[in-house]
Design a protein around this motif. Structure first.
Motif, mmCIF file in Angstrom:
data_model
loop_
_atom_site.group_PDB
_atom_site.id
_atom_site.type_symbol
_atom_site.label_atom_id
_atom_site.label_comp_id
_atom_site.label_asym_id
_atom_site.label_seq_id
_atom_site.Cartn_x
_atom_site.Cartn_y
_atom_site.Cartn_z
ATOM 1 N N UNK A 5 15.186 -40.358 68.603
ATOM 2 C CA UNK A 5 14.484 -41.120 67.429
ATOM 3 C C UNK A 5 14.482 -40.190 66.368
ATOM 4 N N UNK A 6 15.129 -40.528 65.303
ATOM 5 C CA UNK A 6 15.250 -39.242 64.227
ATOM 6 C C UNK A 6 13.848 -39.349 63.627
ATOM 7 N N UNK A 7 13.125 -38.042 63.557
ATOM 8 C CA UNK A 7 11.849 -37.916 62.714
ATOM 9 C C UNK A 7 11.791 -38.263 61.452
ATOM 10 N N UNK A 8 10.694 -39.046 60.782
ATOM 11 C CA UNK A 8 10.471 -39.269 59.680
ATOM 12 C C UNK A 8 9.275 -38.686 59.021
ATOM 13 N N UNK A 9 9.527 -38.456 57.671
ATOM 14 C CA UNK A 9 8.102 -37.627 56.885
ATOM 15 C C UNK A 9 8.176 -38.302 55.554
ATOM 16 N N UNK A 10 7.045 -38.290 55.111
ATOM 17 C CA UNK A 10 6.792 -38.698 53.572
ATOM 18 C C UNK A 10 6.406 -37.286 53.040
ATOM 19 N N UNK A 11 6.779 -37.253 51.641
ATOM 20 C CA UNK A 11 6.438 -36.093 51.047
ATOM 21 C C UNK A 11 6.074 -36.247 49.526
ATOM 22 N N UNK A 12 4.715 -36.057 49.433
ATOM 23 C CA UNK A 12 4.454 -36.467 48.042
ATOM 24 C C UNK A 12 4.593 -35.154 47.246
ATOM 25 N N UNK A 13 5.228 -35.418 46.128
ATOM 26 C CA UNK A 13 5.421 -34.465 45.131
ATOM 27 C C UNK A 13 6.864 -33.665 45.436
ATOM 28 N N UNK A 14 7.606 -34.459 45.568
ATOM 29 C CA UNK A 14 9.116 -34.168 46.260
ATOM 30 C C UNK A 14 10.057 -33.517 45.155
ATOM 31 N N UNK A 15 9.453 -33.483 43.994
ATOM 32 C CA UNK A 15 10.209 -32.959 42.712
ATOM 33 C C UNK A 15 9.535 -31.796 42.411
ATOM 34 N N UNK A 16 8.171 -31.585 43.028
ATOM 35 C CA UNK A 16 7.483 -30.393 42.569
ATOM 36 C C UNK A 16 7.784 -28.926 43.154
ATOM 37 N N UNK A 17 7.120 -27.988 43.014
ATOM 38 C CA UNK A 17 7.485 -26.697 43.507
ATOM 39 C C UNK A 17 7.610 -26.652 44.980
ATOM 40 N N UNK A 26 14.101 -29.936 55.266
ATOM 41 C CA UNK A 26 13.986 -31.101 56.064
ATOM 42 C C UNK A 26 15.196 -32.060 56.396
ATOM 43 N N UNK A 27 16.010 -32.162 55.248
ATOM 44 C CA UNK A 27 17.293 -32.899 55.213
ATOM 45 C C UNK A 27 18.109 -32.119 56.013
ATOM 46 N N UNK A 28 18.203 -30.960 56.109
ATOM 47 C CA UNK A 28 19.089 -29.960 56.943
ATOM 48 C C UNK A 28 18.752 -30.121 58.195
ATOM 49 N N UNK A 29 17.852 -30.009 58.608
ATOM 50 C CA UNK A 29 17.496 -30.370 60.113
ATOM 51 C C UNK A 29 17.425 -31.695 60.656
ATOM 52 N N UNK A 30 17.766 -32.492 59.786
ATOM 53 C CA UNK A 30 17.831 -33.879 60.202
ATOM 54 C C UNK A 30 16.647 -34.763 60.268
ATOM 55 N N UNK A 31 15.554 -34.440 59.360
ATOM 56 C CA UNK A 31 14.340 -35.327 59.304
ATOM 57 C C UNK A 31 14.929 -36.318 58.213
ATOM 58 N N UNK A 32 14.645 -37.519 58.365
ATOM 59 C CA UNK A 32 14.681 -38.591 57.263
ATOM 60 C C UNK A 32 13.387 -38.368 56.447
ATOM 61 N N UNK A 33 13.615 -38.008 55.090
ATOM 62 C CA UNK A 33 12.527 -37.974 54.257
ATOM 63 C C UNK A 33 12.327 -38.983 52.960
ATOM 64 N N UNK A 34 11.059 -39.639 52.953
ATOM 65 C CA UNK A 34 11.044 -40.479 51.817
ATOM 66 C C UNK A 34 9.934 -39.392 50.884
ATOM 67 N N UNK A 35 10.757 -39.429 49.689
ATOM 68 C CA UNK A 35 10.036 -38.494 48.535
ATOM 69 C C UNK A 35 9.153 -39.331 47.727
ATOM 70 N N UNK A 36 7.951 -39.065 47.631
ATOM 71 C CA UNK A 36 7.319 -39.700 46.425
ATOM 72 C C UNK A 36 7.006 -39.039 45.206
ATOM 73 N N UNK A 37 7.510 -39.272 44.166
ATOM 74 C CA UNK A 37 7.693 -38.550 42.912
ATOM 75 C C UNK A 37 7.328 -39.589 41.747
#
Length: 64
Positions: A5-17, A26-37
């Protein structure tokens, strides 16, 4: 046999520092990321990622 099962995470401030540093890792290690920006055009186009435009200080942007 156990199913992967591919891990999933939501990142708030995906374009911040922190988000700019965290998203590629996270993308490189295979985590599916939803970036809230607030500014999705600034988001890096990476595999396993999706950008969502929202402002946590403006309820109208995320309660639709």
């Amino acid at each position: 046999m156990q199913q992967y099962v591919q891990p999933k995470i939501m990142v708030f401030g995906g374009t911040g520092n922190c988000g700019k540093a965290l998203m590629p890792y996270l993308s490189m290690i295979g985590v599916y990321v939803v970036a809230v920006t607030r500014n999705t055009p600034k988001a890096l186009p990476l595999p396993n990622t999706k950008g969502i435009q929202a402002d946590v200080f403006n309820r109208k942007t995320y309660l639709t």
